[in-house]
Design a protein around this motif. Structure first.
Motif, PDB file in Angstrom:
ATOM      1  N   GLU A 211       0.854  -1.198   0.000  1.00 54.71           N
ATOM      2  CA  GLU A 211       0.000   0.000   0.000  1.00 54.71           C
ATOM      3  C   GLU A 211       0.880   1.236   0.000  1.00 54.71           C
ATOM      4  N   LEU A 212       0.569   2.180  -0.891  1.00 49.87           N
ATOM      5  CA  LEU A 212       1.366   3.395  -1.028  1.00 49.87           C
ATOM      6  C   LEU A 212       0.722   4.556  -0.281  1.00 49.87           C
ATOM      7  N   LYS A 213       1.562   5.481   0.158  1.00 52.85           N
ATOM      8  CA  LYS A 213       1.045   6.731   0.690  1.00 52.85           C
ATOM      9  C   LYS A 213       0.552   7.571  -0.481  1.00 52.85           C
ATOM     10  N   ILE A 214      -0.563   8.233  -0.277  1.00 48.34           N
ATOM     11  CA  ILE A 214      -1.203   8.955  -1.363  1.00 48.34           C
ATOM     12  C   ILE A 214      -0.309  10.060  -1.929  1.00 48.34           C
ATOM     13  N   GLU A 215       0.447  10.730  -1.065  1.00 48.89           N
ATOM     14  CA  GLU A 215       1.317  11.815  -1.542  1.00 48.89           C
ATOM     15  C   GLU A 215       2.353  11.296  -2.521  1.00 48.89           C
ATOM     16  N   ASN A 216       2.965  10.148  -2.186  1.00 46.69           N
ATOM     17  CA  ASN A 216       4.005   9.582  -3.052  1.00 46.69           C
ATOM     18  C   ASN A 216       3.433   9.058  -4.361  1.00 46.69           C
ATOM     19  N   ALA A 217       2.246   8.460  -4.287  1.00 53.42           N
ATOM     20  CA  ALA A 217       1.617   7.940  -5.499  1.00 53.42           C
ATOM     21  C   ALA A 217       1.319   9.074  -6.478  1.00 53.42           C
ATOM     22  N   VAL A 218       0.813  10.187  -5.967  1.00 56.23           N
ATOM     23  CA  VAL A 218       0.488  11.324  -6.828  1.00 56.23           C
ATOM     24  C   VAL A 218       1.752  11.931  -7.423  1.00 56.23           C
ATOM     25  N   VAL A 233       3.285   3.020 -13.147  1.00 59.80           N
ATOM     26  CA  VAL A 233       2.991   2.062 -12.082  1.00 59.80           C
ATOM     27  C   VAL A 233       3.893   2.402 -10.904  1.00 59.80           C
ATOM     28  N   PRO A 234       3.379   3.067  -9.881  1.00 59.28           N
ATOM     29  CA  PRO A 234       4.224   3.441  -8.743  1.00 59.28           C
ATOM     30  C   PRO A 234       4.377   2.293  -7.754  1.00 59.28           C
ATOM     31  N   GLY A 235       5.518   2.271  -7.057  1.00 59.85           N
ATOM     32  CA  GLY A 235       5.725   1.273  -6.010  1.00 59.85           C
ATOM     33  C   GLY A 235       6.577   0.107  -6.477  1.00 59.85           C
ATOM     34  N   VAL A 236       7.511  -0.314  -5.619  1.00 61.44           N
ATOM     35  CA  VAL A 236       8.424  -1.409  -5.961  1.00 61.44           C
ATOM     36  C   VAL A 236       7.682  -2.719  -6.137  1.00 61.44           C
ATOM     37  N   MET A 237       6.822  -3.067  -5.163  1.00 58.40           N
ATOM     38  CA  MET A 237       6.114  -4.347  -5.228  1.00 58.40           C
ATOM     39  C   MET A 237       5.182  -4.402  -6.445  1.00 58.40           C
ATOM     40  N   ALA A 238       4.517  -3.292  -6.733  1.00 61.57           N
ATOM     41  CA  ALA A 238       3.614  -3.267  -7.886  1.00 61.57           C
ATOM     42  C   ALA A 238       4.382  -3.518  -9.179  1.00 61.57           C
TER      43      ALA A 238
END
Length: 267
Positions: A211-218, A233-238
């Motif tokens: 699960e990502l923090k919304i600030e970082n995803a944006v 596609v943000p995030g290492v696991m994703a």
């Protein structure tokens, strides 16, 4: 000066979640914001005005994306005042029910908002898009892989992914760039609404992507739009899951999913 300074950005789903966070980050960069939502926008506009150090335009419009006629009228009214440079479409709902528990009405509501709503917004904004303009549409990791309890949501996001790939082939030669934002779970009111509704197996599969923090995803999404990337596609696991889907056999991917479901149900 940032890439988004002085650009006019239309944001659907701006009253909360990722749409609201995007508006907050863009107003600090001097973007003119035209906001749309079925929910009231008065408080959102007031909050953004307190952050508006560049004296940028902030306007709000009521919008139900499932109403095609209303969507056409409202976007045309907004464009008459200020034409868009970038559309960012965030409207969407989840459907955290297993297929056996879900009613036809629940399935249709997810499809109407996520698929037909996206189509309605794109059709309404298309007359105001010309060479150099951009469109960003929110998909999901569920655009590429199914998940326990997400048959309606995954079906809708697979459809959005296919629609945007097709539109990219049609609009790219016209100079209109498309970005598809496909995040893993993000801590928003949308995901919070699933608490107590989604089964343990569904929760277990969601945890695989993190699960990502919304600030970082944006921030990741905005970087992708600036670079005019087609897929973000943000995030290492994703991204590991995305690579796994590309390079590993389907039976391997399904084995991981089935094992996760089995282990989750034992807890």
């Amino acid at each position: 000066m940032s890439y988004f300074t002085n650009k006019t950005v239309y944001i659907t789903g701006a009253a909360s979640g990722i749409g609201f966070e995007t508006a907050k980050q863009l107003i600090q960069q001097g973007s003119n914001l035209v906001l749309f939502d079925v929910q009231p926008l008065d408080d959102v506009v007031s909050t953004l005005q307190t952050m508006n150090k560049h004296n940028a335009l902030i306007a709000g419009y009521d919008l139900d994306v499932t109403d095609a006629a209303m969507t056409t009228t409202q976007i045309a009214a907004a464009a008459h005042e200020q034409a868009p440079d970038i559309l960012m479409h965030f409207v969407g709902i989840t459907g955290p029910w297993t297929f056996d528990e879900m009613s036809q009405e629940q399935f249709e509501r997810v499809m109407n908002i996520n698929v037909f709503g996206t189509r309605n917004v794109l059709a309404a904004v298309r007359p105001f898009l010309s060479r150099g303009k951009q469109v960003m549409v929110t998909a999901s990791m569920s655009s590429f892989t199914g998940s326990y309890g997400y048959s309606s949501y995954s079906a809708s996001k697979f459809a959005v992914w296919g629609m945007m790939q097709s539109l990219s082939f049609e609009w790219k030669p016209l100079g209109i760039d498309i970005t598809v934002f496909a995040p893993p779970p993000i801590d928003t009111p949308l995901t919070q609404s699933e608490v107590g509704v989604m089964s343990k197996a569904g929760v277990g599969m969601k945890k695989l992507a993190g699960e990502l923090k919304i600030e970082n995803a944006v921030k990741s999404m905005l970087k992708g739009v600036e670079k005019r990337e087609f897929l973000v596609v943000p995030g290492v696991m994703a991204n590991l899951i995305r690579l796994q889907l590309r390079f590993f056999p389907v039976k391997w991917v399904n084995w991981i999913g089935n094992t996760t479901v089995a282990l989750s149900m034992k807890k």
